[in-house]
Design an enzyme around this catalytic site. Structure first.
Site, PDB file in Angstrom:
ATOM      1  N   HIS A  30     -20.773  -9.345 -20.130  1.00  0.00           N
ATOM      2  CA  HIS A  30     -22.147  -9.899 -21.054  1.00  0.00           C
ATOM      3  C   HIS A  30     -23.697  -9.235 -20.463  1.00  0.00           C
ATOM      4  O   HIS A  30     -24.262  -8.978 -21.186  1.00  0.00           O
ATOM      5  CB  HIS A  30     -22.363 -11.498 -20.792  1.00  0.00           C
ATOM      6  CG  HIS A  30     -20.928 -12.105 -21.489  1.00  0.00           C
ATOM      7  ND1 HIS A  30     -20.215 -13.082 -20.698  1.00  0.00           N
ATOM      8  CD2 HIS A  30     -20.677 -12.151 -22.455  1.00  0.00           C
ATOM      9  CE1 HIS A  30     -19.315 -13.877 -21.490  1.00  0.00           C
ATOM     10  NE2 HIS A  30     -19.588 -13.236 -22.590  1.00  0.00           N
ATOM     11  N   LYS A  54     -15.003 -27.881 -28.099  1.00  0.00           N
ATOM     12  CA  LYS A  54     -14.837 -27.239 -26.968  1.00  0.00           C
ATOM     13  C   LYS A  54     -14.957 -27.809 -25.639  1.00  0.00           C
ATOM     14  O   LYS A  54     -15.830 -28.691 -25.834  1.00  0.00           O
ATOM     15  CB  LYS A  54     -14.973 -25.828 -26.851  1.00  0.00           C
ATOM     16  CG  LYS A  54     -14.627 -24.817 -27.772  1.00  0.00           C
ATOM     17  CD  LYS A  54     -14.713 -23.329 -26.938  1.00  0.00           C
ATOM     18  CE  LYS A  54     -14.268 -22.234 -28.034  1.00  0.00           C
ATOM     19  NZ  LYS A  54     -14.731 -21.004 -27.593  1.00  0.00           N
ATOM     20  N   ARG A 103     -15.132  -4.541 -27.281  1.00  0.00           N
ATOM     21  CA  ARG A 103     -14.527  -3.839 -26.256  1.00  0.00           C
ATOM     22  C   ARG A 103     -13.425  -2.998 -26.604  1.00  0.00           C
ATOM     23  O   ARG A 103     -13.413  -2.092 -26.061  1.00  0.00           O
ATOM     24  CB  ARG A 103     -14.120  -5.039 -25.247  1.00  0.00           C
ATOM     25  CG  ARG A 103     -15.098  -5.891 -24.599  1.00  0.00           C
ATOM     26  CD  ARG A 103     -14.477  -7.233 -23.984  1.00  0.00           C
ATOM     27  NE  ARG A 103     -14.088  -7.925 -25.143  1.00  0.00           N
ATOM     28  CZ  ARG A 103     -13.529  -9.370 -24.847  1.00  0.00           C
ATOM     29  NH1 ARG A 103     -13.679  -9.864 -23.986  1.00  0.00           N
ATOM     30  NH2 ARG A 103     -13.177  -9.924 -26.080  1.00  0.00           N
ATOM     31  N   SER A 141     -14.026 -13.899 -20.425  1.00  0.00           N
ATOM     32  CA  SER A 141     -14.726 -15.317 -19.757  1.00  0.00           C
ATOM     33  C   SER A 141     -13.092 -15.777 -19.674  1.00  0.00           C
ATOM     34  O   SER A 141     -12.953 -16.446 -18.473  1.00  0.00           O
ATOM     35  CB  SER A 141     -15.561 -16.114 -20.517  1.00  0.00           C
ATOM     36  OG  SER A 141     -16.768 -15.371 -20.577  1.00  0.00           O
TER      37      SER A 141
END
Ligand code: PNS
Length: 187
Positions: A30, A54, A103, A141
Site C-alpha cells: 500500500h 466486515k 499486483r 493484508s
C-alpha cells in the site's frame, strides 16, 4: 494540438485522486503505491472504507492513525474515512481519479469489474491502475493477518509500526481468549 477535453481541464487545475481500500492492516505494498501515486497526482487522499458488514482486525480509527503516521512524510497525501459508494465520496472531495493497485493478473478481473461499474455510476471519474514494486506482488493484508495470527514472521511485509501494532493486537486477543477460557472453567 490541444484537444477540447484538455482545454476544458485547464492547465492549472489540480488533479485530486482517491486511493480507496480496507487497509486492514496497511502493508508495504500500500505504501509503495501511495508514494508512486503521490508523484503523479497533485493531491492523493487515502480513503479507508468504513464497512459495517466486515469485522476488521483494526478499528477505523486505528487504521487512520497508522496511515497518517506512515504517510506524514508525503506532503500531498492525506488520510480520510468514508462510507457508502466510492463514486459518491470521490464527488464529495472533487476527485477526478480513483487509484488502485494491480499486483498480478489475478487482480485484474475484479479490478476491471469494479472500474467499469464505477464508470457506469460516474462516467467522469477515471480509474488509474498502478503496479507496485515486484517484491510486493504476492503481498496482501489478508495474508499478513493470517501469518501474524499463526505466529509467523511479518518483518518486511508491513512497516515496523504496523508490525508492533499487530503483535500488540494479537497479544490482546490471546489474553481475551485465555480470560474467557478461565471464566468458562469457573462457570
Ligand atoms: O482494499 P479493498 O478491500 O480491495 O477495497 C475495496 C474497495 C473499498 C475499493 C471497494 O469495496 C469499494 O469501493 N467499496 C465501496 C462501496 C462501493 O462503491 N461499491 C461499488 C464498487 S463498484
Amino acid at each position: 494540438m490541444v484537444s477540447a477535453r484538455t482545454a476544458e481541464r485547464g492547465p492549472l487545475k489540480k488533479v485530486v485522486a482517491i486511493y480507496p481500500g480496507s487497509f486492514d492492516p496497511p502493508t508495504n505494498g500500500h505504501l509503495d503505491l501511495i508514494e508512486r501515486g503521490s508523484k503523479i497526482f497533485d493531491e492523493l487522499i487515502v480513503a479507508i472504507l468504513q464497512n459495517p458488514e466486515k469485522h476488521p482486525l483494526f478499528s477505523l480509527d486505528e487504521r487512520r492513525e497508522m496511515l497518517e503516521a506512515l504517510t506524514s512524510h508525503v506532503r500531498n497525501v492525506r488520510v480520510d474515512t468514508f462510507g457508502g459508494l466510492t463514486v459518491d465520496y470521490a464527488a464529495k472531495v472533487k476527485a477526478r481519479a480513483v487509484l488502485r493497485g494491480i499486483r498480478a493478473i489475478s487482480d485484474y478481473e475484479y479490478e476491471l469489474q469494479m472500474a467499469l461499474m464505477n464508470r457506469k455510476l460516474q462516467p467522469d471519474l477515471e480509474t488509474v491502475f498502478m503496479i507496485p514494486a515486484g517484491k510486493y506482488s504476492y503481498l496482501s493484508s489478508r495474508l499478513v493477518r493470517e501469518i501474524a495470527h499463526l505466529g509467523g514472521p511479518i518483518k518486511g511485509l508491513v512497516p515496523e509500526l504496523v508490525e508492533r501494532r499487530l503483535k500488540g493486537k494479537l497479544l490482546d486477543t490471546t489474553k481475551i481468549h485465555h480470560h474467557r477460557r478461565k471464566a468458562g472453567r469457573r462457570a
